[in-house]
Design a protein around this motif. Structure first.
Motif, PDB file in Angstrom:
ATOM      1  N   ILE A 193       0.821  -1.220   0.000  1.00 42.92           N
ATOM      2  CA  ILE A 193       0.000   0.000   0.000  1.00 42.92           C
ATOM      3  C   ILE A 193       0.850   1.263   0.000  1.00 42.92           C
ATOM      4  O   ILE A 193       0.807   2.066  -0.936  1.00 42.92           O
ATOM      5  CB  ILE A 193      -0.963   0.006   1.210  1.00 42.92           C
ATOM      6  CG1 ILE A 193      -1.901  -1.205   1.145  1.00 42.92           C
ATOM      7  CG2 ILE A 193      -1.782   1.308   1.236  1.00 42.92           C
ATOM      8  CD1 ILE A 193      -2.810  -1.343   2.360  1.00 42.92           C
ATOM      9  N   HIS A 194       1.633   1.443   1.054  1.00 38.96           N
ATOM     10  CA  HIS A 194       2.332   2.725   1.196  1.00 38.96           C
ATOM     11  C   HIS A 194       3.455   2.907   0.187  1.00 38.96           C
ATOM     12  O   HIS A 194       3.650   4.021  -0.322  1.00 38.96           O
ATOM     13  CB  HIS A 194       2.879   2.863   2.617  1.00 38.96           C
ATOM     14  CG  HIS A 194       1.831   2.740   3.673  1.00 38.96           C
ATOM     15  ND1 HIS A 194       0.538   3.188   3.495  1.00 38.96           N
ATOM     16  CD2 HIS A 194       1.871   2.212   4.938  1.00 38.96           C
ATOM     17  CE1 HIS A 194      -0.164   2.949   4.590  1.00 38.96           C
ATOM     18  NE2 HIS A 194       0.621   2.354   5.469  1.00 38.96           N
TER      19      HIS A 194
ATOM     20  N   ARG B  46       4.569   2.587  14.036  1.00 38.63           N
ATOM     21  CA  ARG B  46       3.792   1.344  13.914  1.00 38.63           C
ATOM     22  C   ARG B  46       2.310   1.626  13.717  1.00 38.63           C
ATOM     23  O   ARG B  46       1.658   1.076  12.828  1.00 38.63           O
ATOM     24  CB  ARG B  46       4.028   0.490  15.166  1.00 38.63           C
ATOM     25  CG  ARG B  46       3.211  -0.795  15.234  1.00 38.63           C
ATOM     26  CD  ARG B  46       1.959  -0.655  16.099  1.00 38.63           C
ATOM     27  NE  ARG B  46       2.245  -0.142  17.421  1.00 38.63           N
ATOM     28  CZ  ARG B  46       1.321   0.293  18.262  1.00 38.63           C
ATOM     29  NH1 ARG B  46       0.043   0.291  17.905  1.00 38.63           N
ATOM     30  NH2 ARG B  46       1.648   0.759  19.447  1.00 38.63           N
ATOM     31  N   VAL B  47       1.740   2.531  14.529  1.00 35.37           N
ATOM     32  CA  VAL B  47       0.311   2.793  14.410  1.00 35.37           C
ATOM     33  C   VAL B  47       0.000   3.680  13.201  1.00 35.37           C
ATOM     34  O   VAL B  47      -1.054   3.528  12.572  1.00 35.37           O
ATOM     35  CB  VAL B  47      -0.251   3.410  15.715  1.00 35.37           C
ATOM     36  CG1 VAL B  47       0.137   4.871  15.862  1.00 35.37           C
ATOM     37  CG2 VAL B  47      -1.760   3.256  15.774  1.00 35.37           C
ATOM     38  N   VAL B  48       0.917   4.566  12.841  1.00 37.61           N
ATOM     39  CA  VAL B  48       0.691   5.416  11.660  1.00 37.61           C
ATOM     40  C   VAL B  48       0.700   4.576  10.396  1.00 37.61           C
ATOM     41  O   VAL B  48      -0.229   4.632   9.576  1.00 37.61           O
ATOM     42  CB  VAL B  48       1.741   6.535  11.578  1.00 37.61           C
ATOM     43  CG1 VAL B  48       1.596   7.298  10.255  1.00 37.61           C
ATOM     44  CG2 VAL B  48       1.589   7.489  12.751  1.00 37.61           C
TER      45      VAL B  48
ATOM     46  N   TYR C 263      -1.993   1.460  10.642  1.00 35.16           N
ATOM     47  CA  TYR C 263      -3.423   1.716  10.798  1.00 35.16           C
ATOM     48  C   TYR C 263      -3.860   3.055  10.197  1.00 35.16           C
ATOM     49  O   TYR C 263      -4.700   3.101   9.303  1.00 35.16           O
ATOM     50  CB  TYR C 263      -3.801   1.660  12.283  1.00 35.16           C
ATOM     51  CG  TYR C 263      -5.202   2.146  12.565  1.00 35.16           C
ATOM     52  CD1 TYR C 263      -6.316   1.472  12.051  1.00 35.16           C
ATOM     53  CD2 TYR C 263      -5.427   3.290  13.333  1.00 35.16           C
ATOM     54  CE1 TYR C 263      -7.609   1.923  12.307  1.00 35.16           C
ATOM     55  CE2 TYR C 263      -6.710   3.746  13.588  1.00 35.16           C
ATOM     56  CZ  TYR C 263      -7.798   3.067  13.077  1.00 35.16           C
ATOM     57  OH  TYR C 263      -9.067   3.516  13.313  1.00 35.16           O
ATOM     58  N   GLN C 264      -3.264   4.150  10.687  1.00 36.44           N
ATOM     59  CA  GLN C 264      -3.799   5.453  10.308  1.00 36.44           C
ATOM     60  C   GLN C 264      -3.663   5.741   8.815  1.00 36.44           C
ATOM     61  O   GLN C 264      -4.612   6.228   8.189  1.00 36.44           O
ATOM     62  CB  GLN C 264      -3.126   6.558  11.142  1.00 36.44           C
ATOM     63  CG  GLN C 264      -3.486   6.484  12.612  1.00 36.44           C
ATOM     64  CD  GLN C 264      -3.025   7.721  13.370  1.00 36.44           C
ATOM     65  OE1 GLN C 264      -2.797   8.783  12.813  1.00 36.44           O
ATOM     66  NE2 GLN C 264      -2.875   7.574  14.672  1.00 36.44           N
ATOM     67  N   TRP C 265      -2.535   5.471   8.234  1.00 39.37           N
ATOM     68  CA  TRP C 265      -2.383   5.718   6.798  1.00 39.37           C
ATOM     69  C   TRP C 265      -3.290   4.812   5.974  1.00 39.37           C
ATOM     70  O   TRP C 265      -3.738   5.202   4.901  1.00 39.37           O
ATOM     71  CB  TRP C 265      -0.921   5.552   6.385  1.00 39.37           C
ATOM     72  CG  TRP C 265      -0.127   6.823   6.549  1.00 39.37           C
ATOM     73  CD1 TRP C 265      -0.521   7.951   7.177  1.00 39.37           C
ATOM     74  CD2 TRP C 265       1.184   7.064   6.059  1.00 39.37           C
ATOM     75  NE1 TRP C 265       0.462   8.901   7.114  1.00 39.37           N
ATOM     76  CE2 TRP C 265       1.527   8.388   6.438  1.00 39.37           C
ATOM     77  CE3 TRP C 265       2.116   6.310   5.360  1.00 39.37           C
ATOM     78  CZ2 TRP C 265       2.760   8.963   6.120  1.00 39.37           C
ATOM     79  CZ3 TRP C 265       3.346   6.877   5.047  1.00 39.37           C
ATOM     80  CH2 TRP C 265       3.662   8.190   5.415  1.00 39.37           C
TER      81      TRP C 265
ATOM     82  N   ASN D 254      -3.662  14.857  12.299  1.00 42.32           N
ATOM     83  CA  ASN D 254      -2.267  14.938  12.686  1.00 42.32           C
ATOM     84  C   ASN D 254      -1.395  15.332  11.496  1.00 42.32           C
ATOM     85  O   ASN D 254      -1.780  15.156  10.338  1.00 42.32           O
ATOM     86  CB  ASN D 254      -1.802  13.604  13.264  1.00 42.32           C
ATOM     87  CG  ASN D 254      -2.400  13.328  14.632  1.00 42.32           C
ATOM     88  OD1 ASN D 254      -2.766  14.254  15.355  1.00 42.32           O
ATOM     89  ND2 ASN D 254      -2.506  12.060  14.994  1.00 42.32           N
ATOM     90  N   SER D 255      -0.209  15.838  11.784  1.00 47.70           N
ATOM     91  CA  SER D 255       0.636  16.436  10.743  1.00 47.70           C
ATOM     92  C   SER D 255       0.954  15.473   9.615  1.00 47.70           C
ATOM     93  O   SER D 255       0.948  15.852   8.443  1.00 47.70           O
ATOM     94  CB  SER D 255       1.936  16.933  11.375  1.00 47.70           C
ATOM     95  OG  SER D 255       2.668  15.853  11.950  1.00 47.70           O
TER      96      SER D 255
END
Length: 867
Positions: free
Chosen positions: A635-636, A812-814, A817-819, A839-840
């Motif tokens: 994904i990223h 880890r959470v960014v 999960y968040q992204w 968040n930034s």
């Protein structure tokens, strides 16, 4: 002089000279507020009932009621006479006939016999001496009339009998019955669960307006907070035409024949393409459920028995019912204001937005009502008082939010009393004349609602400097479908979400904490009133309301999209002072070496999470630890690869970052959050982390930091902290890492205006600043004899290690999960650029690149240290 309970004894005029309100953070001016109100759970019988069984018996009872109504009409048809009286001689709607009395007895006796422990509220006065033989088989009602097999959750839904109330209107449309407009006559039996209409039977004794068609009963059932459910009919569905047939397109609005000016104003706000008048409260709402109209408005004299059953049916049919201003109707006989829907009723069909010429849905219709000055003046002024000279008085009002947990509008007298008692110890003559709740300051979230109240005080209160605004925050998840759905799909997560709301409320209501933070120079909103109603047995039914001091724009406060360098330093100073206040050495200093006797620590321990921060591993799915590599690769990396290649330094090994981060995810999670969430970890009192254990904010993003320019402060800013839902015990460096990772403007991290890094030490300099403020605060509060001793006891190297683990844990959470949730890419970050709440790393490409670069560097450093 001080009284025995610590309240400053002085006259109100002396009070104004002391300027106490203008110096709100001096500890001596804090007064202990009353302990939070915790709503008691009704003592129950232990009986649990299935809602489907209750509904079926209501349908059967409605049939029995319709039989009585038809029998009276048949006698009238043959004799030409109808026995009736007027409950109110001036109101034709108050007619009472033998049909009302006979139908109520037929309905109520049978429901009592079938459900002896069920609370029943009927329109007509009952004979209290009338005893029902529960063993009489003739009175037992059927439980097999409703099929909800299409919804297993509704089919299996059970509740304790004591949380249910049945509302009976034996003849809805008595006036219409007297006038022989029989198609408007209904027998209504509704079921409310904890004040919410959830099931209803609408009996139609004359579906076609005469005795020639047999009775039919329309029924519906929908869970609390749900926007749909299951409907059905026993008997033949009536074939009734659309109302206002001359209207060829657009919304049709139905009302009664009332000439009430407020009802006329409400019709004007709806601005329907066509209007129609029909009788009967249930008849109006049923017409919307049937699609014969899109909007129904009801006058201000309908009662809970008029609306409970039809609301349940309409909600099951995907419609919605509220008062005119958009607040839920509370079907609870003990609610403030009694049984009357004195703020009117607004009912809309499920497809209103697609039919309305302006595309408005129910919420937009209610917003139009809140914008109508005449409606507000007529219906709300008795609660809000006189506030016409406040800045927001002439705009739309958030009157649906400014309500008590029981649903009643906040009364100005109550608001004023809570504020004055907290600030003045009850020794005052100040009176709040009124308040406004401007819509522009309202926040309607998935988990809570909030609004600013602009206040008008009498002359003495104004002269004494009483606050011009307060902030009101309300959490009532049981009314929200989002929360209801989450309680089923993610029960553990919703339980913790509910607890997080309770944490914030309990923290702000804890007077020792408020006083200690004020003494340390940490600004948090003072709590004027806390109404806390936790429900451990059913978390979704927990509710909380807070009346808080406001960081208001009128007083120079503001929040920023992201923090500038000076704002970041000021924010880290505030957090360092918070952390220093609650460290074990500070507790020992307050108690002559007996930290276990520290009242402050005991108070905060009872209020907050055992382990703070929303992203800690125990509050996130375990898959975050095991799927990082796959998410990064699939994904990223595709989404950001061009940006990585163009924006990151050449030595950043971004292609393998997901694999490397996954390898250390578990260990950095444990290092960053060493204290147990659900059970003590052992690190609370022993081991390396014990002396660092403190209270952390847990979500120190820029949206939760308010700023006010003050040249007397070191960095030129006062800082106010809000939103304490994830406050708990932890390591202070976790908060500091969150500020750098999530809250700073790129400039604060060393970027220039072109997005290039020009100061690689900017991040380290911010951490240096945090550490310097921490050891200074520890020396100030007595945890250490000097700054030098504090630096030797709590070293910069240890803070660095904690910070590095915290940054990796945040990554880890960014990334895990968040992204994924926000579908992060350079394009979505650009689209979110102006967001205040994100968040930034979710709205700024330089911040996202900084986080990736920092993650890579720290992973390499960690790997190098282990070789």
């Amino acid at each position: 002089p001080m009284s025995a309970n610590g309240v400053l004894k002085t006259s109100t005029r002396a009070f104004s000279r002391l300027s106490r309100i203008n110096s709100p953070y001096r500890v001596r001016f804090h007064r202990r507020i009353a302990m939070p109100t915790v709503g008691a759970i009704v003592a129950g019988t232990g009986e649990t009932v299935r809602l489907l069984d209750i509904l079926s018996t209501c349908v059967d009872a409605a049939q029995k009621g319709c039989e009585e109504i038809r029998a009276v009409q048949a006698r009238r048809a043959s004799s030409g006479q109808l026995a009736s009286t007027m409950k109110d001689i001036d109101d034709p709607r108050s007619a009472l006939t033998e049909a009302d009395l006979n139908a109520q007895k037929a309905v109520v006796d049978r429901i009592r016999a079938t459900w002896p422990n069920l609370r029943i509220v009927g329109e007509e006065d009952e004979d209290e001496t009338n005893e029902v033989d529960v063993s009489d088989a003739e009175l037992q009602l059927r439980r097999d009339l409703c099929d909800v097999s299409s919804s297993p959750s509704l089919a299996g839904w059970s509740e304790p009998v004591e949380v249910l109330t049945v509302f009976v209107d034996p003849v809805d449309g008595t006036r219409e019955f007297v006038e022989e407009r029989l198609d408007a006559v209904q027998c209504l039996i509704g079921v409310a669960c904890r004040g919410r209409a959830v099931a209803g039977a609408i009996g139609l004794p004359f579906p076609g307006g005469t005795l020639s068609e047999p009775t039919s009963v329309v029924w519906g059932i929908a869970a609390p907070g749900a926007t749909s459910g299951v409907t059905g009919i026993v008997g033949e569905a009536p074939k009734r035409p659309r109302l206002s047939p001359e209207t060829k397109g657009g919304v049709v609005c139905i009302t009664g024949d009332s000439k009430n000016a407020s009802l006329t104003a409400a019709k004007r706000a709806v601005d329907a393409a066509g209007n129609a008048m029909i009788g009967g409260a249930g008849n109006k709402i049923l017409a919307v459920a049937e699609g014969r109209a899109e909007v129904a408005l009801m006058h201000f004299g309908t009662s809970l028995w008029d609306t409970c059953a039809p609301e349940a049916v309409l909600r099951a049919a995907r419609g919605k019912v509220t008062d005119l201003f958009g607040a839920p109707l509370v079907h609870d006989p003990s609610r403030p204001g009694g049984l009357i829907n004195d703020l009117g009723v607004l009912a809309t069909g499920h497809d209103i937005a697609s039919i309305d010429a302006k595309g408005r849905d129910h919420a937009a219709m209610a917003a139009a009502m809140r914008s109508d000055e005449g409606l507000r003046e007529a219906l709300l002024k008795r609660f809000t008082g006189e506030a016409s000279n406040t800045p927001g008085a002439n705009e739309a009002q958030a009157t649906d939010i400014a309500r008590s947990l029981e649903g009643a509008p906040l009364e100005a007298s109550w608001v004023g009393e809570r504020i004055a008692e907290t600030l003045c110890g009850g020794q005052n003559d100040f009176k709040l004349m009124g308040y406004a709740a401007p819509e522009t300051s309202a926040i309607r979230g998935l988990m809570s609602d909030a609004c600013r109240l602009e206040l008008v005080w009498d002359g003495e209160g104004s002269a004494a400097g009483m606050p011009s605004t307060v902030f009101y925050k309300k959490v009532n998840l049981g009314d929200l479908e989002y929360a209801r759905t989450k309680s089923v799909t993610q029960p553990m997560k919703i339980a913790r979400d509910v607890k997080s709301a309770g944490v914030e409320a309990a923290f702000l209501a804890c007077e020792p904490v408020a006083s200690a933070l004020a003494a340390a120079g940490v600004k948090v909103p003072r709590c004027f009133n806390a109404d806390l109603r936790p429900r451990e047995d059913d978390p979704i039914e927990s509710s909380f309301a807070l009346l808080l001091e406001d960081f208001a724009p009128q007083q120079g406060w503001r929040s920023e999209r992201l923090l500038s360098p000076s704002q970041a330093r000021a924010s880290l100073t505030a957090l360092a002072r918070l952390h220093a206040t609650f460290m074990p050495a500070a507790a020992a200093a307050r108690t002559d070496g007996k930290p276990n006797e520290d009242v402050l620590l005991a108070g905060v321990t009872a209020a907050i999470w055992p382990s703070g921060a929303y992203w800690q591993p125990d509050m996130q799915p375990a898959s975050q630890m095991t799927e990082l590599a796959q998410i990064w690769r699939n994904i990223h990396l595709p989404n950001f690869e061009k940006a990585f290649a163009a924006e990151l330094p050449k030595d950043v090994e971004y292609a393998s970052l997901g694999d490397r981060l996954q390898e250390v995810a578990v260990s950095v999670g444990g290092e960053s959050h060493p204290f147990g969430l659900d059970a003590p970890s052992g690190g609370e009192s022993e081991g390396w982390a014990a002396r660092w254990r403190t209270v952390i904010h847990g979500d120190a993003k820029s949206a939760n930091i308010f700023l006010r320019e003050n040249p007397d402060e070191k960095d030129g800013w006062e800082v106010g902290l809000i939103d304490f839902q994830w406050m708990g015990f932890g390591l202070g460096a976790v908060d500091a890492a969150h500020v750098l990772c999530a809250s700073c403007d790129p400039e604060a991290l060393g970027y220039d205006e072109t997005g290039k890094i020009v100061d690689e030490r900017a991040g380290s300099a911010l951490l240096d600043h945090y550490y310097s403020e921490l050891i200074t605060a520890l020396a100030t509060n007595g945890a250490a004899a000097s700054v030098e001793e504090a630096a030797a006891t709590w070293t910069r190297e240890e803070v660095q290690k904690q910070y590095e683990a915290a940054v990796l844990d945040m990554c880890r959470v960014v990334f895990g999960y968040q992204w994924v949730r926000v579908k992060a890419s350079p394009e979505t970050l650009a689209a979110n650029f102006n967001s205040m709440n994100r968040n930034s790393y979710n709205k700024s490409l330089p911040n996202a690149m900084w986080l990736v670069g920092e993650c890579d560097a720290l992973l390499k450093k960690r790997a190098g240290a282990q070789t």
